[in-house]
Design a protein around this motif. Structure first.
Motif, PDB file in Angstrom:
ATOM      1  N   ALA A  77     -27.639 -25.760 -29.667  1.00 14.18           N
ATOM      2  CA  ALA A  77     -28.871 -25.111 -30.097  1.00 14.18           C
ATOM      3  C   ALA A  77     -29.281 -24.052 -29.080  1.00 14.18           C
ATOM      4  CB  ALA A  77     -29.977 -26.155 -30.246  1.00 14.18           C
ATOM      5  N   GLY A  78     -30.167 -23.145 -29.492  1.00 18.52           N
ATOM      6  CA  GLY A  78     -30.712 -22.152 -28.573  1.00 18.52           C
ATOM      7  C   GLY A  78     -31.464 -22.826 -27.444  1.00 18.52           C
ATOM      8  N   TRP A  79     -31.270 -22.353 -26.228  1.00 21.48           N
ATOM      9  CA  TRP A  79     -31.857 -23.030 -25.070  1.00 21.48           C
ATOM     10  C   TRP A  79     -33.374 -23.130 -25.191  1.00 21.48           C
ATOM     11  CZ3 TRP A  79     -35.420 -22.497 -21.281  1.00 21.48           C
ATOM     12  CH2 TRP A  79     -35.338 -23.401 -20.211  1.00 21.48           C
ATOM     13  N   GLY A  80     -34.011 -22.080 -25.634  1.00 20.49           N
ATOM     14  CA  GLY A  80     -35.468 -22.074 -25.712  1.00 20.49           C
ATOM     15  C   GLY A  80     -35.996 -22.305 -27.109  1.00 20.49           C
ATOM     16  N   GLY A  81     -35.211 -22.966 -27.963  1.00 17.35           N
ATOM     17  CA  GLY A  81     -35.647 -23.216 -29.330  1.00 17.35           C
ATOM     18  C   GLY A  81     -35.127 -22.169 -30.299  1.00 17.35           C
ATOM     19  N   VAL A  82     -35.517 -22.300 -31.567  1.00 21.74           N
ATOM     20  CA  VAL A  82     -34.980 -21.411 -32.600  1.00 21.74           C
ATOM     21  C   VAL A  82     -35.431 -19.971 -32.416  1.00 21.74           C
ATOM     22  CG1 VAL A  82     -34.643 -23.207 -34.330  1.00 21.74           C
ATOM     23  CG2 VAL A  82     -36.884 -22.078 -34.136  1.00 21.74           C
ATOM     24  N   GLY A  83     -36.478 -19.750 -31.618  1.00 19.90           N
ATOM     25  CA  GLY A  83     -36.914 -18.386 -31.365  1.00 19.90           C
ATOM     26  C   GLY A  83     -36.203 -17.724 -30.207  1.00 19.90           C
ATOM     27  N   ASP A  84     -35.306 -18.428 -29.546  1.00 19.04           N
ATOM     28  CA  ASP A  84     -34.579 -17.892 -28.393  1.00 19.04           C
ATOM     29  C   ASP A  84     -33.300 -17.224 -28.883  1.00 19.04           C
ATOM     30  OD1 ASP A  84     -33.275 -17.341 -26.043  1.00 19.04           O
ATOM     31  OD2 ASP A  84     -33.173 -19.411 -25.338  1.00 19.04           O
ATOM     32  N   HIS A  85     -33.227 -15.896 -28.720  1.00 22.83           N
ATOM     33  CA  HIS A  85     -32.047 -15.146 -29.154  1.00 22.83           C
ATOM     34  C   HIS A  85     -31.267 -14.591 -27.957  1.00 22.83           C
ATOM     35  CE1 HIS A  85     -33.651 -15.533 -33.167  1.00 22.83           C
ATOM     36  NE2 HIS A  85     -34.775 -14.953 -32.793  1.00 22.83           N
ATOM     37  N   SER A  86     -31.433 -15.218 -26.797  1.00 25.67           N
ATOM     38  CA  SER A  86     -30.780 -14.726 -25.588  1.00 25.67           C
ATOM     39  C   SER A  86     -29.286 -15.034 -25.562  1.00 25.67           C
ATOM     40  CB  SER A  86     -31.434 -15.340 -24.347  1.00 25.67           C
ATOM     41  OG  SER A  86     -31.171 -16.736 -24.281  1.00 25.67           O
ATOM     42  N   GLY A  87     -28.858 -16.029 -26.357  1.00 23.59           N
ATOM     43  CA  GLY A  87     -27.464 -16.460 -26.309  1.00 23.59           C
ATOM     44  C   GLY A  87     -27.251 -17.704 -25.473  1.00 23.59           C
ATOM     45  N   ARG A  88     -28.259 -18.108 -24.688  1.00 19.56           N
ATOM     46  CA  ARG A  88     -28.138 -19.350 -23.923  1.00 19.56           C
ATOM     47  C   ARG A  88     -28.188 -20.544 -24.883  1.00 19.56           C
ATOM     48  NH1 ARG A  88     -31.855 -16.179 -21.267  1.00 19.56           N
ATOM     49  NH2 ARG A  88     -31.216 -15.426 -19.221  1.00 19.56           N
ATOM     50  N   LEU A  89     -27.410 -21.562 -24.568  1.00 21.76           N
ATOM     51  CA  LEU A  89     -27.297 -22.712 -25.457  1.00 21.76           C
ATOM     52  C   LEU A  89     -27.486 -24.019 -24.697  1.00 21.76           C
ATOM     53  CD1 LEU A  89     -24.146 -21.599 -27.494  1.00 21.76           C
ATOM     54  CD2 LEU A  89     -26.532 -21.471 -28.245  1.00 21.76           C
ATOM     55  N   ARG A  90     -27.820 -25.061 -25.451  1.00 19.71           N
ATOM     56  CA  ARG A  90     -27.930 -26.399 -24.874  1.00 19.71           C
ATOM     57  C   ARG A  90     -27.554 -27.440 -25.920  1.00 19.71           C
ATOM     58  NH1 ARG A  90     -34.502 -27.333 -24.473  1.00 19.71           N
ATOM     59  NH2 ARG A  90     -34.946 -27.205 -26.700  1.00 19.71           N
ATOM     60  N   GLY A  91     -27.205 -28.623 -25.426  1.00 22.23           N
ATOM     61  CA  GLY A  91     -26.936 -29.758 -26.302  1.00 22.23           C
ATOM     62  C   GLY A  91     -27.394 -31.020 -25.598  1.00 22.23           C
ATOM     63  N   TYR A  92     -27.346 -32.134 -26.321  1.00 19.66           N
ATOM     64  CA  TYR A  92     -27.805 -33.405 -25.765  1.00 19.66           C
ATOM     65  C   TYR A  92     -26.714 -34.458 -25.928  1.00 19.66           C
ATOM     66  CZ  TYR A  92     -32.347 -31.132 -26.412  1.00 19.66           C
ATOM     67  OH  TYR A  92     -33.395 -30.247 -26.386  1.00 19.66           O
ATOM     68  N   GLY A  93     -26.358 -35.107 -24.836  1.00 17.20           N
ATOM     69  CA  GLY A  93     -25.399 -36.200 -24.875  1.00 17.20           C
ATOM     70  C   GLY A  93     -26.073 -37.500 -24.503  1.00 17.20           C
ATOM     71  N   TYR A  94     -26.024 -38.476 -25.414  1.00 19.98           N
ATOM     72  CA  TYR A  94     -26.650 -39.779 -25.183  1.00 19.98           C
ATOM     73  C   TYR A  94     -25.580 -40.804 -24.833  1.00 19.98           C
ATOM     74  CZ  TYR A  94     -30.765 -37.592 -27.129  1.00 19.98           C
ATOM     75  OH  TYR A  94     -31.834 -36.750 -27.338  1.00 19.98           O
TER      76      TYR A  94
END
Length: 254
Positions: free
Chosen positions: A89-106
């Protein structure tokens, strides 16, 4: 100009290596902020914390990791990315169009991690209505419950070593959460070539974060900038410190 069609003989880049072009306005804003940070650092308005100064700042820590521990964290980072494939997902939420990404591993066998995965990742706090629902769904797709086989050898030892070291340098009031069973999630952050991450506030127990947030520098180094809150424009109280590859930093949020 990017090609409209990739060359058939060339292997397609991995998603985390592809950096979409940012908008001209976004680039201008980001560059202006970068220039401002550099000027404040050069003038001394932004003060560097050296190796000895980081620990005395209440709720902040920086540690050198053992090489084996750093490798275990790096392998877990890679395992989460592989499991998520292209669902980051976008690092800063759906409004973040910078290209930075994040995910969550449980992680299996970790009480808080399993509970957070069951309850579901929610949206950025500033979103409401349809935007909040869209963001929550993007975060859900970017979340994965790992299997025991996904956990690299040495990770649990590395986690125990890190939490034990943090109890020695963070205030005593955080010790009840500084144990492996209190781990909420592991979050790969991909900056994908962007030089600057705008100032932000991590909120405890919201959107994947816990009370003590630990960052491990998997690849590359950075300068971490700290603002006082509330911001005092007259004093311009600002601190920064270096985080090198193979180091970990921790910030206690309340």
């Amino acid at each position: 100009m990017p090609r409209s069609k990739s060359e058939p003989s060339r292997k397609r880049a991995r998603p985390e290596d592809e950096v979409p072009e940012a908008s001209s306005l976004q680039d201008l804003v980001e560059q202006a902020e970068i220039d401002g940070v550099r000027l404040r650092m050069a003038s001394g308005d932004s003060c560097e914390l050296d190796e000895a100064d980081v620990a005395p700042v209440n709720g902040l820590a920086r540690l050198d990791l053992d090489a084996d521990d750093a490798r275990a964290f790096s392998l877990l980072h890679a395992a989460i990315l592989a499991k998520l494939e292209e669902r980051l997902a976008g690092w800063g939420g759906v409004g973040d169009h910078s290209g930075r990404l994040r995910g969550y591993g449980y992680l299996p066998g970790h009480k808080q991690s399993e509970a957070h995965h069951r309850e579901g990742v929610i949206s950025m706090r500033e979103y409401t209505g349809a935007q909040a629902a869209t963001d929550a769904e993007a975060n859900r797709r970017a979340s994965v419950m790992l299997d025991a086989s996904d956990i690299p050898s040495g990770f649990e030892t590395a986690l125990a070593n890190l939490t034990r070291a943090l109890t020695e340098v963070l205030p005593a009031k955080y010790r009840h959460v500084l144990c492996a069973d209190q781990l909420v999630s592991c979050q790969p952050n991909l900056h994908r070539g962007r030089a600057y991450l705008r100032p932000h506030l991590d909120e405890p127990l919201h959107d994947g974060f816990g009370i003590v947030i630990v960052t491990v520098a998997i690849r590359g180094s950075a300068r971490i900038l700290l603002h006082e809150r509330p911001w005092d424009a007259e004093r311009r109280r600002e601190l920064w410190f270096r985080l090198r590859e193979g180091q970990a930093s921790a910030a206690a949020c309340r």
